[in-house]
Structures are given as C-alpha cells and as structure tokens.
Design an enzyme around this catalytic site. Structure first.
Site, PDB file in Angstrom:
ATOM      1  N   ARG A  79       0.846  -1.189   0.000  1.00  0.00           N
ATOM      2  CA  ARG A  79       0.000   0.000   0.000  1.00  0.00           C
ATOM      3  C   ARG A  79       0.881   1.239   0.000  1.00  0.00           C
ATOM      4  NH1 ARG A  79      -1.671   0.779   4.352  1.00  0.00           N
ATOM      5  NH2 ARG A  79      -1.146  -1.078   5.519  1.00  0.00           N
ATOM      6  N   TYR A 207      -1.345  -3.385  -6.948  1.00  0.00           N
ATOM      7  CA  TYR A 207      -1.179  -4.085  -5.669  1.00  0.00           C
ATOM      8  C   TYR A 207      -2.508  -4.175  -4.904  1.00  0.00           C
ATOM      9  CZ  TYR A 207      -0.344  -5.129  -0.880  1.00  0.00           C
ATOM     10  OH  TYR A 207      -0.465  -5.704   0.359  1.00  0.00           O
ATOM     11  N   GLY A 209      -3.919  -4.081  -1.862  1.00  0.00           N
ATOM     12  CA  GLY A 209      -4.461  -3.095  -0.922  1.00  0.00           C
ATOM     13  C   GLY A 209      -4.846  -1.784  -1.594  1.00  0.00           C
ATOM     14  N   LYS A 216      -9.663  -2.181   1.621  1.00  0.00           N
ATOM     15  CA  LYS A 216      -9.286  -1.012   2.428  1.00  0.00           C
ATOM     16  C   LYS A 216     -10.109   0.221   2.046  1.00  0.00           C
ATOM     17  CE  LYS A 216      -6.272  -3.496   4.448  1.00  0.00           C
ATOM     18  NZ  LYS A 216      -6.533  -3.962   5.814  1.00  0.00           N
ATOM     19  N   HIS A 236     -10.515  -2.120  11.552  1.00  0.00           N
ATOM     20  CA  HIS A 236      -9.443  -2.994  11.057  1.00  0.00           C
ATOM     21  C   HIS A 236      -9.235  -4.103  12.091  1.00  0.00           C
ATOM     22  CE1 HIS A 236      -5.035  -3.146   9.371  1.00  0.00           C
ATOM     23  NE2 HIS A 236      -5.819  -3.980   8.744  1.00  0.00           N
ATOM     24  N   SER A 258      -1.401  -3.726  10.210  1.00  0.00           N
ATOM     25  CA  SER A 258      -1.117  -4.625   9.089  1.00  0.00           C
ATOM     26  C   SER A 258       0.131  -5.471   9.367  1.00  0.00           C
ATOM     27  CB  SER A 258      -0.853  -3.795   7.832  1.00  0.00           C
ATOM     28  OG  SER A 258      -1.931  -2.913   7.620  1.00  0.00           O
ATOM     29  N   ALA A 259       0.056  -6.746   8.980  1.00  0.00           N
ATOM     30  CA  ALA A 259       1.186  -7.671   9.100  1.00  0.00           C
ATOM     31  C   ALA A 259       1.676  -7.836  10.543  1.00  0.00           C
ATOM     32  CB  ALA A 259       2.330  -7.243   8.178  1.00  0.00           C
ATOM     33  N   CYS A 260       0.749  -7.792  11.505  1.00  0.00           N
ATOM     34  CA  CYS A 260       1.095  -8.031  12.911  1.00  0.00           C
ATOM     35  C   CYS A 260       0.397  -9.281  13.449  1.00  0.00           C
ATOM     36  CB  CYS A 260       0.732  -6.826  13.765  1.00  0.00           C
ATOM     37  SG  CYS A 260       1.846  -5.436  13.512  1.00  0.00           S
ATOM     38  N   LYS A 262      -2.868 -10.719  12.567  1.00  0.00           N
ATOM     39  CA  LYS A 262      -4.321 -10.879  12.713  1.00  0.00           C
ATOM     40  C   LYS A 262      -4.780 -12.219  12.137  1.00  0.00           C
ATOM     41  CE  LYS A 262      -6.045  -7.081  10.873  1.00  0.00           C
ATOM     42  NZ  LYS A 262      -4.803  -6.330  10.650  1.00  0.00           N
ATOM     43  N   ASP A 285      -9.555  -9.576   9.013  1.00  0.00           N
ATOM     44  CA  ASP A 285      -8.980  -8.252   8.747  1.00  0.00           C
ATOM     45  C   ASP A 285      -9.934  -7.099   9.032  1.00  0.00           C
ATOM     46  OD1 ASP A 285      -6.756  -6.702   7.802  1.00  0.00           O
ATOM     47  OD2 ASP A 285      -7.792  -6.379   5.903  1.00  0.00           O
ATOM     48  N   SER A 376       4.690 -10.414   0.252  1.00  0.00           N
ATOM     49  CA  SER A 376       4.021 -11.293  -0.723  1.00  0.00           C
ATOM     50  C   SER A 376       2.765 -11.874  -0.072  1.00  0.00           C
ATOM     51  CB  SER A 376       4.971 -12.396  -1.192  1.00  0.00           C
ATOM     52  OG  SER A 376       5.535 -13.079  -0.096  1.00  0.00           O
ATOM     53  N   ARG A 377       1.794 -12.228  -0.896  1.00  0.00           N
ATOM     54  CA  ARG A 377       0.463 -12.504  -0.352  1.00  0.00           C
ATOM     55  C   ARG A 377      -0.167 -13.764  -0.930  1.00  0.00           C
ATOM     56  NH1 ARG A 377      -1.916  -8.516   3.306  1.00  0.00           N
ATOM     57  NH2 ARG A 377      -0.342  -6.927   3.450  1.00  0.00           N
ATOM     58  N   GLY A 502       0.298 -20.192  18.966  1.00  0.00           N
ATOM     59  CA  GLY A 502      -0.763 -20.950  19.630  1.00  0.00           C
ATOM     60  C   GLY A 502      -0.874 -20.622  21.122  1.00  0.00           C
ATOM     61  N   ASN A 504      -0.844 -17.908  22.464  1.00  0.00           N
ATOM     62  CA  ASN A 504      -1.690 -16.736  22.707  1.00  0.00           C
ATOM     63  C   ASN A 504      -3.060 -17.147  23.238  1.00  0.00           C
ATOM     64  OD1 ASN A 504       0.375 -15.076  21.874  1.00  0.00           O
ATOM     65  ND2 ASN A 504      -0.358 -14.924  19.761  1.00  0.00           N
TER      66      ASN A 504
HETATM   67  C1  OXD Z   1      -3.217  -4.528   5.209  1.00  0.00           C
HETATM   68  C2  OXD Z   1      -3.861  -5.706   4.594  1.00  0.00           C
HETATM   69  O1  OXD Z   1      -2.284  -3.946   4.609  1.00  0.00           O
HETATM   70  O2  OXD Z   1      -4.767  -6.257   5.236  1.00  0.00           O
HETATM   71  O3  OXD Z   1      -3.619  -4.153   6.314  1.00  0.00           O
HETATM   72  O4  OXD Z   1      -3.529  -6.072   3.468  1.00  0.00           O
HETATM   73 MN    MN Z   2      -5.306  -5.233   7.016  1.00  0.00          MN
END
Ligand code: OXD
Ligand code: MN
Length: 592
Positions: A79, A207, A209, A216, A236, A258-260, A262, A285, A376-377, A502, A504
């Site tokens: 993004r 891309y 996002g 988003k 979010h 993002s990328a933490c 979820k 998300d 990468s996704r 796990g 968590n």
């Molecule tokens: C983000 C996603 O960037 O969900 O938050 O792709």
């Molecule tokens: Mn997101």
C-alpha cells in the site's frame, strides 16, 4: 461474424449502474466491456484468459489444485500511504492524519489521467457485495477495472456477481469504484476516496491493498465515514469465536496493525493443553459492528476471503492457513519452484536448491536477496478455512464480548491488561503505537502512533473518530470489555518475552474468562492485569511466574517516553480530540 464473447455480455438492468458504466467507458475507451456474473464458468474462462495473457501462471494442479501465481511490478508491492487521499469539501473533514485533496480538482486530474486509459484493453464491471446477503450492514459496490488479476482476486475476496446485483436491485446506493492500471508508474499513482459521493478512483497500481477496492478503500475508508453517519463502526479487526469445552461461544474482535498477526490469531489452534477449546474464524482483517436491538455490539466480516501475508506462514504458525491455501488460491510475489509450486521465507519446506524469485530472477539459497517479497500474499476463499465459523455467513453476525487492541512493541507495553471501562478502552485504542511493517511502502520497524490500527484506513478526521467511538457506547447497554495486548515485547538482550502463536490462547482464555466473570485480576496503573494464579501457565516449558512478571512489568521511564509520544498525536488532533482522551491521559499520569 461477430466475435462477441460468450461471457461478460449480460449488462446490468439497473439504470444507475448502466449510465455510470457507459460514462466511464466513454472516458476510458476500452475495446470491450465485460460484465462479471460471478459464475463458475466465468471463473474458468477468466483464469484461462489471464494465463493466456501472461498475467497468471497456472501452478502445479496436482499439488495445488485451482492455484495460480502472479508477480506484480517490482515498484508496486505494498500500500502507498503517500499516494492515498481523502477528498472532502473541507480539509478538516479528512483531518490531520490523512492526505487531503479538494475533490473537484482531484477528480478532474484523475479523469484526465483515465481518459483513453483502456484503449486496447477490456473494462471489467465487477458487482460485489460486502457482508452476507440480507445483513443490515451489507453494502454493494461496483468496481470497474482493466486488470483481470483484480477481477479474479475480487471474486475471492468478496461476494461477487449476481448475488450483488440482486442485493442492489434498482437502487442508486452503491459505491462507485474506478481502477485503471495505466502504466503502473509510481509518479502517476493515486488512491483517492470521495466519501461524500461514495466513490473511489484508484490509478497506476496493481497491488491488492490499493486496487481490491472492496477491502481497504470501501470496507474501511469509505466504510468508516458511512459508519459515523449511520451509527456503526468499520474497523481494522479480526473476529473470532472462542468455544469452551462446555460449548459456550464468546466472540472477540481484535485490532492489530497490518502484518502483525491478525490472520494467525484469527485461525489459532489451541495448544494440546487446552483440550476441548476451539477457535472459530469469523474474519481476519475487517469488522463492521453495530449496536444491536439487545444493546450488544454485533459484528460481521464484510469480506469473503483472506488476503494474507505469505512469509512466515507455515504449519507451526498457522496450520489452518496452510490448509486454506492448499487450493483455489492466488499467490502474489512469492517464489516459484521448478515443479510449479511456491515457496517463501518461513515456509515448512526447506529453501529450494533453485527457484525463481518474486521478481522473476533465478534464486538459490546463496542469493543475497529474499526469494519472496516480505509483503508477498495469498488470496484464498474463507470457505477453505477448516476453522471457519458458521456465523461468518450469518446476516446478523456475532455479539462481541471483548475488543482487543494490540501493537508490535519491543518495549513498554505489557503482554495483556484490561481497561477499567469503555472510555479508558477507547483511550487505549486511541493511543496505540506499533512498529511499521512491509505491508506499507516505507521504513520498517519504526514506532508510530496507529490509533486502533486505523491510521492508514480512517476515512475522516481521527479526532471525530474517537468521538464516534465514545458516542457508540450510548447505544450499548452491554458493551464489550476492552483489552490491550502485546505479543512482541523483548528482553534487553533481544529475546521475545512471550512465545506467541498458539500460546496466545492462554491470554485469550483469560480475556474470555474475564468477560464471563470467572477470572481474577489485579489493579495496576495501566488497567486490570492477570496475577499468576489467574493465568494458565501449565504445560508451558521454560515459562513460569517470573517470566510472566517480566512480560507484564511496568517500566516508569518507558512510560514517560510513551506519554510524550502520545502527546504528539494528541497535539496533532487537538481541535477535535474529545476531552475525555485528555482526562484519561491525566488519570494515567496520576496513577503512574
Ligand atoms: C493490510 C492488509 O495492509 O490487510 O492491512 O492487506
Ligand atoms: Mn489489514
């Protein structure tokens, strides 16, 4: 003889849709207009077309049935917040945390760029529905795009085609989204939102996002604007159901940047020690939440698929994700192996002796660069998830008992604590900070304020957004409890203080037990925290009470610095910052 395609010729009967599509086609001048219906036959046709055009590579269908591979332009992998604009009449409506542009001038500039942009190309018309059909929260959007990759991703990420047309009927109330790839030049990249017109224009990027406009752009930026107007929240947040051994289900929503993690958290498999406990994924998300007639906060997942970060996804970190992406998945910017399968850093398989990296270059384990891009996704349908909650399909959604805010913080923030009340909880969300990740272009690893993980996604003035959160409480007789977590705290020698993944589940269990009124806690200056006796530490080798104390410790020096950083955000938002936030800050200072 006409070469009219067998697919894509069924135009909408909605006059508002037809007029707008006609106007956009006149502007962009495509060779043909393709009306998507979302059918399986159409899907097969589009995948074959995308492969023929070289946009997708068909992966090994024995090992990865229904899976395809895509590489985006290497200048276009995340993004782009600096190219993302909220275009409102008044700059103040967008607020100091958004890029603002005057709508008339910006629209004129974008339409000039889009003029003739689809010559020689196909304009795809994508009707899509965000949310289960018939849900009081569901919304219809139309995306017009010249990217077949976008069409195939939207097919997975949303309820696309006939189902959306039916939901809309003849109404004029739908989000209008225009996307043109142009020449994917970063200097002509614009992701623009016109909330007052319920409209999005995205140019110059391919891309996810930036271009899967339901995600988003509609579900968060426009969604948050609509939510304020209509009395609900677009967040979010992942949504999960936590089932206890007695069959009781408690629903939790959690906001992480993002990328933490979820997606991993939403699909968590409880460790062996938690026999009988089960996690059900509602969403990974985005949550749309509204006060229900019963005074509880009800949430739906507006999406139908997962657009998850591939690196680090494996059978240990997220076995449900591995099952989910074993078929019907589009992989973007991962590495491609000679046998037509895929690989990324942190994959279960060892690094292949040779493969092609995300930029199409030969790669070996000796190569300096990563084989897969860090952002990468995978794009995969939620129905592939073995832990999918049946309620993910329910129009009413689920009643939320707990809201969790969490950032990626090496210091300062303890593992878990509970807010004293709703206003204090809003303050915890409002002051969230997190280290930046590869999901957005720019430096990685720097702490920035990311209120409620919405900094890049709140479509209006952030101060008013906090006010809206406070106002929603008035319609909640039974509001969720609010918690803060931090899985990422480190010791002074750089070790993670909490095993995460796990495990968590242990934190989650305390949270659920607090909501159900069966777990104790100790009052601290920050909030309620579990004592060792309130927290299940059994069967966690090498982690005892002393470790828990370390992960939960409050360092006054660090909190002094934290309060100064919070002040920076509050100063920026001062004009519209609810006074309650300042009082909460003062209360925290006096408690500390
Ligand atoms: C983000 C996603 O960037 O969900 O938050 O792709
Ligand atoms: Mn997101």
């Amino acid at each position: 003889m006409s070469s009219r395609p067998a697919f894509g010729s069924q135009a909408s009967s909605n006059p508002h849709v037809r007029d707008w599509v006609r106007a956009m086609a006149e502007l962009t001048q495509p060779d043909q207009v393709f009306w998507c219906d979302g059918s399986e036959a159409e899907r097969d046709h589009l995948y074959a077309q995308a492969v023929a055009e070289g946009v997708l590579v068909r992966l090994n269908q024995e090992k990865l049935p229904g899976c395809y591979y895509h590489r985006s332009n290497s200048n276009d992998v995340a993004r782009v917040e600096q190219c993302t604009f909220i275009c409102t009449e008044q700059e103040e409506d967008a607020g100091p945390t958004n890029n603002w542009a005057e709508p008339k001038a910006m629209r004129a500039k974008l339409l000039a760029l889009a003029r003739g942009a689809m010559v020689g190309r196909t304009l795809y018309v994508i009707p899509y529905l965000m949310g289960p059909p018939g849900s009081p929260l569901a919304k219809v959007g139309y995306e017009l795009t010249d990217s077949i990759y976008v069409v195939l991703n939207m097919r997975i990420m949303t309820r696309m085609g006939e189902i959306a047309r039916l939901e809309l009927g003849d109404s004029e109330h739908f989000n209008r989204g225009l996307h043109c790839l142009l020449d994917v030049d970063p200097t002509r990249r614009y992701i623009c939102h016109f909330p007052q017109d319920n409209e999005i224009i995205s140019l110059g990027s391919g891309y996810g996002g930036n271009v899967l406009l339901g995600k988003k752009c509609l579900a968060l930026r426009i969604g948050s604007w609509l939510g304020r107007k209509e009395g609900w929240l677009a967040e979010h947040m992942l949504i999960m159901g936590v089932e206890s051994p007695t069959g009781e289900r408690t629903y939790v929503a959690a906001a992480f940047p993002s990328a933490c993690g979820k997606t991993n958290f939403a699909m968590l498999i409880p460790p062996e020690h938690f026999a009988g406990w089960k996690i059900w994924t509602v969403g990974d998300d985005i949550a749309w939440m509204r006060p229900g007639p019963d005074g509880r906060l009800w949430a739906i997942n507006p999406e139908a698929g997962y657009f998850g970060v591939a690196p680090g996804t494996n059978g240990k970190t997220n076995p449900n994700a591995i099952a989910t992406i074993s078929r019907d998945t589009i992989f973007t910017n991962v590495a491609l192996k000679p046998d037509g399968t895929v690989w990324w850093e942190g994959h279960d398989d060892p690094a292949p002796s040779e493969c092609t990296d995300w930029q199409g270059n030969p790669w070996t384990p000796e190569s300096k660069d990563k084989a897969a891009h860090p952002n990468s996704r995978f794009t995969a349908p939620m129905t592939n998830n073995p832990a999918l909650a049946r309620e993910a399909l329910s129009p009413e959604g689920v009643p939320i008992s707990a809201i969790i805010f969490g950032g990626r913080r090496a210091t300062t923030l303890p593992l878990v604590y509970q807010a004293f009340n709703w206003v204090h909880g809003v303050y915890l969300g409002a002051t969230m900070g997190s280290e930046t990740t590869a999901a957005a272009a720019g430096a990685v690893g720097q702490v920035r304020r990311d209120p409620m993980a919405m900094l890049p996604f709140c479509g209006y003035n952030m101060g008013r957004y906090f006010r809206h959160w406070l106002d929603v409480r008035r319609n909640l007789d039974n509001p969720p409890q609010i918690f803060q977590v931090n899985w990422f705290r480190k010791s002074s020698d750089g070790r993670y203080l909490w095993p995460g993944f796990g495990e968590n589940m242990r934190v989650l269990k305390w949270i659920v037990d607090r909501c159900q009124g069966r777990a104790g806690a100790r009052e601290t200056p920050l909030g309620w925290v579990p004592r060792a006796r309130d927290f299940d530490l059994e069967g966690l080798p090498g982690f005892g009470e002393a470790n828990l104390d370390e992960a939960q410790s409050i360092n006054i020096e660090e909190w002094r610095r934290e309060l100064l950083l919070q002040d920076e955000l509050f100063m920026r938002l001062y004009r519209h910052l609810p006074k309650e936030m300042i009082f909460q800050r003062e209360l925290l200072v006096s408690r500390l």
